[in-house]
Design a protein around this motif. Structure first.
Motif, PDB file in Angstrom:
ATOM      1  N   HIS A  32       0.841  -1.150   0.102  1.00 28.70           N
ATOM      2  CA  HIS A  32      -0.084   0.238   0.030  1.00 28.70           C
ATOM      3  C   HIS A  32       0.973   1.091   0.208  1.00 28.70           C
ATOM      4  N   GLN A  33       1.894   1.337   0.721  1.00 32.81           N
ATOM      5  CA  GLN A  33       2.732   2.380   0.841  1.00 32.81           C
ATOM      6  C   GLN A  33       3.204   2.750  -0.667  1.00 32.81           C
ATOM      7  N   THR A  34       3.750   1.556  -1.367  1.00 30.53           N
ATOM      8  CA  THR A  34       4.302   1.762  -2.632  1.00 30.53           C
ATOM      9  C   THR A  34       3.176   2.541  -3.806  1.00 30.53           C
ATOM     10  N   TYR A  35       2.004   2.137  -3.527  1.00 27.38           N
ATOM     11  CA  TYR A  35       0.919   2.643  -4.127  1.00 27.38           C
ATOM     12  C   TYR A  35       0.937   4.209  -4.067  1.00 27.38           C
ATOM     13  N   VAL A  36       1.084   4.572  -2.652  1.00 32.12           N
ATOM     14  CA  VAL A  36       0.751   6.000  -2.334  1.00 32.12           C
ATOM     15  C   VAL A  36       2.096   6.800  -2.557  1.00 32.12           C
TER      16      VAL A  36
END
Length: 204
Positions: A32-36
């Motif tokens: 999820h952090q990578t998407y952000v």
């Protein structure tokens, strides 16, 4: 303002034994952090995008500049999908759907078991990575649908009431290739109180 990853509303191990702590930590903190991060990198290139909400970015993909449209589709979709995902799960959850969404499910599908079977079947048959959803359609009806990759139903004019992530990273450490078993066990962590909030939002 840059988009941010919210903290999980429970501990990594709170959904054991149905979803393991290692999966939760990797899924939230890394995927999820990578998407952000990737979404923020995309909107940095266009000042006019930086004031839009996450939902508006995903809803208005056709108006996104060509050079970042795919990045916004993939990473904006990933951000909005996962933000919902963490919220509609919780410890000491599961069971029959309650409240207005429970009534709507029974009215639309006949009973909860029929709905659950249709939802799980759509999730099992989603080829490759993607999501399975309960959505409210533009004409107000409840439907089960699936989307590939990180595509959001919002882009197609639907309101996502609840959804399950069927990317392998959501279940592979515990369930390996047994996606159907993961889908079956996932109902034990469904937070109907939060889903009722989303159902209410979908009627506005």
């Amino acid at each position: 303002m840059a988009f941010e990853l919210s903290a999980l509303p429970y501990n990594y191990d709170a959904l054991e034994p149905y979803i393991d702590a290692q999966t939760m930590q990797l899924h939230h903190d890394m995927h999820h952090q990578t998407y952000v991060n990737n979404l923020n990198a995309a909107v940095e290139k266009h000042a006019e995008l930086q004031s839009k909400s996450l939902e508006d970015l995903v809803r208005e993909l056709d108006s996104i500049p060509d050079d970042v449209r795919t990045a916004v589709r993939n990473n904006g979709g990933g951000h909005v999908n996962h933000t919902m995902f963490w919220e509609i799960m919780g410890p000491n959850a599961g069971g029959e759907p309650t409240g207005a969404v429970g009534e709507a499910i029974r009215d639309t599908f006949g009973d909860f078991e029929t709905f659950k079977q249709r939802f799980n079947d759509a999730g099992t048959k989603q080829f490759g990575s993607g999501w399975v959803w309960l959505v409210r359609s533009p004409d107000g009806k409840l439907e089960v649908m699936s989307t590939p990759n990180q595509d959001s139903p919002i882009t197609q004019g639907y309101f996502p009431i609840m959804g399950n992530d069927v990317w392998e990273h959501a279940y592979y450490l515990k369930y390996q290739n047994r996606r159907a078993e993961y889908l079956k066990q996932w109902w034990n962590v469904v937070n109907w109180d939060e889903i009722n909030k989303r159902f209410e939002m979908s009627t506005r």
